[in-house]
Design a protein around this motif. Structure first.
Motif, PDB file in Angstrom:
ATOM      1  N   SER A 129     117.832  -6.522  29.995  1.00 31.65           N
ATOM      2  CA  SER A 129     118.848  -6.756  30.836  1.00 31.65           C
ATOM      3  C   SER A 129     120.283  -6.146  30.258  1.00 31.65           C
ATOM      4  O   SER A 129     120.838  -6.893  29.768  1.00 31.65           O
ATOM      5  N   SER A 158     123.412  -4.613  30.673  1.00 28.29           N
ATOM      6  CA  SER A 158     124.597  -4.456  31.682  1.00 28.29           C
ATOM      7  C   SER A 158     125.234  -3.236  31.789  1.00 28.29           C
ATOM      8  O   SER A 158     125.785  -2.827  32.881  1.00 28.29           O
ATOM      9  N   ARG A 218     123.947  -0.453  31.669  1.00 30.00           N
ATOM     10  CA  ARG A 218     123.303   0.373  32.744  1.00 30.00           C
ATOM     11  C   ARG A 218     122.822  -0.241  33.901  1.00 30.00           C
ATOM     12  O   ARG A 218     122.168   0.113  34.749  1.00 30.00           O
ATOM     13  N   GLY A 219     123.289  -1.546  33.838  1.00 32.57           N
ATOM     14  CA  GLY A 219     122.925  -2.615  35.405  1.00 32.57           C
ATOM     15  C   GLY A 219     121.453  -2.613  35.481  1.00 32.57           C
ATOM     16  O   GLY A 219     120.935  -2.815  36.710  1.00 32.57           O
ATOM     17  N   GLU A 220     120.611  -2.589  34.389  1.00 38.86           N
ATOM     18  CA  GLU A 220     119.233  -2.776  34.610  1.00 38.86           C
ATOM     19  C   GLU A 220     118.747  -4.389  34.154  1.00 38.86           C
ATOM     20  O   GLU A 220     119.337  -5.287  33.608  1.00 38.86           O
ATOM     21  N   GLY A 221     117.699  -4.586  35.036  1.00 40.28           N
ATOM     22  CA  GLY A 221     116.977  -6.156  34.565  1.00 40.28           C
ATOM     23  C   GLY A 221     117.736  -7.242  34.821  1.00 40.28           C
ATOM     24  O   GLY A 221     117.519  -8.289  34.436  1.00 40.28           O
ATOM     25  N   ASP A 230     122.862 -10.991  29.529  1.00 38.19           N
ATOM     26  CA  ASP A 230     123.039  -9.616  29.368  1.00 38.19           C
ATOM     27  C   ASP A 230     122.939  -9.054  27.896  1.00 38.19           C
ATOM     28  O   ASP A 230     123.471  -9.878  27.047  1.00 38.19           O
TER      29      ASP A 230
END
Lengths: 456, 456
Positions: B23, B25, B27-30, B78
């Protein structure tokens, strides 16, 4: 003014031959070949010549004449590296003519200056073939573009007791409007590096509550060195400054060009406090100054990074007035830093070799030169008490005792050290004609037969 | 102290599951996957849960209980990016145990903190299964590592009138010697960029006799901002500082570790004037400070380059005390620059979001927490009036009115934001045990049945 076509052609041929030798002192290339050509040209023109080894390029000396007056001409045959080559319109080491200009590396700096004077000399000798009634020493070195590392040592060794009256400097300028400029001086220079380290490695900036910051320390140290008007605040800094003579002061009081044109040309916007249209030329001629050449430390990216850097570095240069010794100024700077509590800031001297010089412009040879320059360039010469920049002239001025005389053909678009270095053919002609008449005028004004040896 | 093996095993399993979700943040992933897991864990533990959209990651809210006392727990799910991956001993998103430590991205920051509290909560509920006699609001966000851009807006919208007594902060520290630290505050922060331009392009430094130097101007501006002791010289800078309460002052007067150990650990060498072994801890806790994060302009190479740079840039941060508003400080800074003649220096605010907070350490919940931390860690807790660093705690402290309580398992070798992030299994156990007993102690001390709705 025009000069005979064959004279010009011969000078262009000489310049072409010299430009063809890539005498790049930074790479140590073509030094001997170019020194040999210079020596041959001087020998063919009637000089007794010598070569002496330098650190990188040989020194060439040509001598002739004798009398109570001594003229030293100083030139250099080395050039700056030619790169970036792809920005040259034509090959850099081939002299090429386009639109009234001669292009090539060294066309201006300094082969064009040398050749125009030599061509003038040959013209002068056609009409004045007898023994020269003053002493002429012509020195051409091969290390000017790398800071003349061995010039001083060479002069000490080869000319330990030589005195001279006039030193015709390696170059002179023609301003944008075509007026010839006679330079009477240069500033000295001290270049230093300051470094401050406060920690082993960069820290989180929250620790700035207890640990000092090297960039703040450097900033505080640097801001303690001068005020907003540029006045240097180092104790004793101005003590040894030699005040300009009245004639120099008078010359600098009337700027030969307006401040606006200088601002337009350079792009400089913000003036020091107290500098204005009436005073800027005096500042350029006489005022020592401090510059921050670079200041680097810590974060340099986008946005914020709350780091407490461990180290920072700044580079400074001081332009110095005649009388100020850069080595002594470095000592005053160290003392200033210590006194202000910056004893942790390391001081490294990068350059303390060049002393400021300023000659009295009321020397009769300067008047002669100015008259002839006006004749050949068609506009009154500007006699400039001092360049704002620096040149290694002090051995000639302080040791030889000569008056500096900086006249030449370097125009403001000459692209010195850059691609498409060039001279104007018309200026080249003017300086050939000027040189011929200047040698004649010096002989007429100062020349006299050497006294006969007394019979014992 | 040990906790039952099955409890620990379940917590490690939860942490392992959360670490396995990358997660990040930045990269805004997961984000959604991790928010869902957090919500499921809270729901399974008996909380009424919600999700609300954030700028990047959803906000997860769990609520339970009621009573006159309100505890807010703040965590984030995150994590920082895992790079450089090749410096990890084992894959970053797989929780791995070696030598009594649990490794993995987020093991400490902040998934380990969240899981230890939740495991403790479950233990507490086993022995206290009835209705919770205080109100507990658990907020987990997904944008802490990118500066919590929408946290404040979310709290305004979802909790417009909420008041709370205690805010259990997302982390707490265990010092090198194993003593637990309770953080009672954070400093605010103002980060700015200064830029000075004096010319269109770089100039020859000889023109420094008339044109001003942007690096000198920046240096002079920066050195006008503080003195050698770190005292800020901006008019009005200290006016709104809230003085520490007597208990905080008393706590800071006795440094819990010697200055030498801090210097050894950080590598910081040069202290601000007036900072010494007796005062450094007060400075770290209470003093606002100015840092130069970076200063860049002009030449950065070897040796000397006599250039007059046309522009320079510096980045600064101020750590602020409670009461100081970063937006107002930026205005005072602008006024200071103008008043000192630096109106040509451009000021850009990079960050003015985080306000300093400091809670009264005499709150009874802090005493309870300190007692239990001492019980579980075997050493007296350090109650630290304020971190020297900053955290976005002001919405909870100023708006909710809560007392900050920063206790947790982040040890000094946790490698937060770096490869091989880790926690000690023993600390993880301690915080599970502590949490279980802390919830019980809060219920015992502050819990009471909610008042019955008045019959109309």
């Amino acid at each position: 003014m025009r000069i005979p076509a064959d004279i010009l052609a011969a000078a262009v041929k000489d310049l072409s031959d010299l430009v063809a030798i890539p005498s790049v002192s930074a790479r140590g290339e073509g030094m001997e070949a170019c020194a040999d050509s210079i020596e041959r040209l001087l020998a063919e023109a009637g000089f007794a010549t010598e070569q002496h080894p330098g650190d990188v390029g040989p020194f060439v000396v040509g001598e002739t004449g004798d009398g109570p007056f001594t003229l030293v001409i100083y030139n250099h045959y080395d050039v700056q590296p030619e790169d970036p080559v792809d920005l040259w319109t034509a090959p850099p080491f081939t002299l090429s003519e386009r639109d009234g200009r001669l292009y090539g590396r060294g066309s201006a700096d300094d082969k064009g200056e040398f050749v125009s004077r030599l061509a003038g000399w040959r013209e002068f000798r056609k009409t004045h073939p007898g023994p020269l009634l003053f002493k002429l020493i012509w020195i051409a070195e091969g290390e000017e573009e790398i800071g003349s590392p061995s010039l001083n040592r060479f002069l000490d060794k080869r000319f330990p007791d030589t005195k001279a009256d006039l030193c015709w400097w390696e170059y002179g300028e023609v301003d944008k409007s075509g007026r010839p400029i006679i330079l009477m001086g240069f500033k000295g220079i001290l270049a230093v590096e300051l470094e401050c380290r406060t920690a082993r490695a960069d820290l989180h900036s929250s620790l700035g509550a207890i640990f000092d910051n090297p960039l703040w320390r450097l900033a505080a140290a640097i801001s303690s060195l001068r005020d907003a008007s540029g006045r240097i605040l180092i104790d004793g800094f101005y003590d040894s400054v030699i005040a300009p003579d009245p004639r120099s002061r008078e010359l600098a009081a009337k700027p030969p060009f307006p401040l606006e044109s200088l601002q337009e040309e350079t792009g400089g916007r913000r003036l020091l406090e107290g500098v204005n249209a009436a005073t800027f030329y005096e500042h350029l001629n006489f005022e020592p100054c401090l510059n921050v050449n670079g200041f680097h430390g810590g974060y340099d990216g986008e946005g914020a990074k709350t780091v407490l850097p461990c180290t920072g570095m700044a580079k400074l240069d001081f332009r110095l007035a005649p009388g100020q010794n850069p080595v002594e100024i470095a000592e005053l700077l160290r003392r200033h830093l210590d006194a202000k509590g910056f004893d942790d800031i390391a001081l490294k001297v990068l350059d303390a070799e060049v002393l400021g010089v300023r000659s009295d412009p009321s020397h009769a040879a300067v008047d002669l030169g100015a008259e002839l320059l006006e004749k050949w360039f068609g506009r009154p010469a500007i006699i400039q008490p001092s360049s704002a920049a620096s040149g290694l002239a002090h051995p000639f001025i302080h040791k030889f005792g000569a008056t500096l005389f900086g006249a030449g053909l370097t125009h403001h678009g000459a692209m010195l050290h850059s691609p498409d270095e060039n001279i104007l053919v018309s200026h080249f002609e003017n300086m050939i004609g000027f040189s011929a008449e200047f040698f004649a005028a010096l002989a007429g004004r100062f020349g006299s037969a050497p006294e006969a040896e007394p019979h014992v």
